[in-house]
Design a protein around this motif. Structure first.
Motif, short mmCIF file in Angstrom:
data_model
loop_
_atom_site.label_atom_id
_atom_site.label_comp_id
_atom_site.label_asym_id
_atom_site.label_seq_id
_atom_site.Cartn_x
_atom_site.Cartn_y
_atom_site.Cartn_z
N ALA A 147 6.10 -6.30 -6.62
CA ALA A 147 4.79 -6.69 -6.78
C ALA A 147 3.93 -5.58 -7.35
O ALA A 147 3.41 -5.93 -8.40
CB ALA A 147 4.15 -7.19 -5.55
N VAL A 148 4.36 -4.35 -6.87
CA VAL A 148 3.76 -3.06 -7.68
C VAL A 148 4.21 -3.04 -9.11
O VAL A 148 3.33 -2.55 -9.85
CB VAL A 148 4.00 -2.16 -6.62
N ILE A 149 5.50 -3.07 -9.32
CA ILE A 149 6.09 -3.19 -10.62
C ILE A 149 5.31 -4.34 -11.60
O ILE A 149 5.03 -3.76 -12.73
CB ILE A 149 7.71 -3.44 -10.52
N ALA A 150 5.20 -5.39 -10.92
CA ALA A 150 4.47 -6.14 -11.83
C ALA A 150 3.06 -5.89 -12.01
O ALA A 150 2.60 -6.20 -13.16
CB ALA A 150 4.50 -7.55 -11.28
N ALA A 151 2.36 -5.33 -11.00
CA ALA A 151 1.16 -4.71 -11.27
C ALA A 151 0.99 -3.84 -12.42
O ALA A 151 0.16 -3.81 -13.18
CB ALA A 151 0.38 -4.30 -9.95
N GLU A 162 0.86 -1.13 -0.08
CA GLU A 162 0.13 0.00 -0.09
C GLU A 162 0.83 1.21 -0.01
O GLU A 162 0.70 2.15 -0.66
CB GLU A 162 -1.10 0.06 1.29
N GLN A 163 1.94 1.38 0.89
CA GLN A 163 2.61 2.42 0.98
C GLN A 163 3.53 2.78 -0.41
O GLN A 163 3.54 3.80 -0.80
CB GLN A 163 3.66 2.49 2.15
N ILE A 164 4.12 1.80 -0.85
CA ILE A 164 4.87 1.72 -1.89
C ILE A 164 3.89 2.07 -3.18
O ILE A 164 4.25 3.05 -4.27
CB ILE A 164 5.51 0.62 -2.37
N ALA A 165 2.79 1.71 -3.15
CA ALA A 165 1.88 1.99 -4.55
C ALA A 165 1.44 3.51 -4.26
O ALA A 165 1.31 4.38 -5.33
CB ALA A 165 0.60 1.13 -4.18
N HIS A 180 -0.32 5.56 -7.34
CA HIS A 180 -1.62 4.46 -7.53
C HIS A 180 -2.55 5.00 -6.30
O HIS A 180 -2.15 5.59 -5.26
CB HIS A 180 -0.92 3.30 -7.48
N LYS A 181 -3.65 4.33 -6.62
CA LYS A 181 -4.72 4.67 -5.48
C LYS A 181 -5.11 3.10 -5.09
O LYS A 181 -5.42 2.04 -5.91
CB LYS A 181 -5.89 5.07 -6.21
#
Length: 233
Positions: free
Chosen positions: A210-214, A16-19, A24-25
């Motif tokens: 995980a965020v980069i993959a998303a 959540e924090q990295i996103a 991102h939301k």
């Protein structure tokens, strides 16, 4: 993009924090007791839930047209079924035992070294993984992926926790303090040893991957891996 978090433990909060830092939301935080889930707001789901919930979380997303990034372990007996549902619903899916960018490069290095060592029968390979005391499964999913990478590129038949014979890879699992994760692959002969090692300094690398993959999976259809995300061929 609008991200739904399935599982809101330590990893979910870090994602959540990295996103948010990457603009991102977070549109949903789904945990054990969550009842009503609105899939229409989601661009992508990131699943770090519990093994007994992962399959349903993932497939419900596919059925609602939401691509999924999953790092949950312990549910892979249903992995092929999940992939089939993803394909049927024309969705997109990335599963990884470890989303750290460095670890995925380490996976590639491990396979390359295994190919080089495959004809040198005087070397016996073994592995060691060290994690924090709250990690209950052993060996880690990352260690199993490393072992599978060696098996695929050598004459080893399998792996075994602690002791093994010459046809198997011995994996030693240690649980120490608050260690984020250390994995070592060792080739030892009577005259020398060759060792490769990955040490995580904190857990942020797993969440960032995980965020980069998303970010990468948006607009795509199919089953992918971190090799695709990192363009590792």
């Amino acid at each position: 993009m609008n991200i739904a978090l399935f599982g809101y433990g330590k990893m979910g909060k870090m994602i959540e924090q990295i996103a948010l830092d990457r603009n991102h939301k977070i549109v949903a935080k789904i945990d054990v007791d969550t009842q009503d889930i609105d899939y229409s707001k989601m661009d992508v789901a990131i699943d770090f839930s519990m093994p007994n919930a992962a399959f349903e979380n993932i497939t419900k997303c596919f059925e609602n047209g939401v691509p999924v990034i999953s790092g949950t372990t312990g549910w892979l007996d249903k992995f092929e079924e999940a992939k089939a549902i993803c394909t049927e619903k024309q969705s997109a899916f990335i599963y990884a035992s470890n989303f750290s960018l460095g670890v995925n490069i380490f996976f590639e290095l491990n396979e390359y070294l295994a190919k080089m060592m495959s004809t040198l029968e005087q070397y016996q390979v073994s592995m060691e993984e060290i994690h924090h005391t709250q990690k209950l499964d052993a060996p880690s999913g990352t260690a199993i992926t490393l072992a599978e990478g060696v098996i695929k590129n050598s004459n080893y038949k399998g792996w075994k926790l602690d002791e093994s014979d010459e046809s198997e890879i011995a994996i030693k699992a240690k649980r120490i303090g608050n260690t984020p994760g250390t994995h070592t692959v060792d080739y030892t002969s009577s005259v020398d040893s060759i060792e490769i090692k990955h040490t995580a300094h904190n857990r942020e690398g797993f969440a960032l991957g995980a965020v980069i993959a998303a970010e990468w999976i948006i607009g795509k259809e199919g089953i992918f891996t971190m090799k695709d995300v990192l363009n590792l061929g």
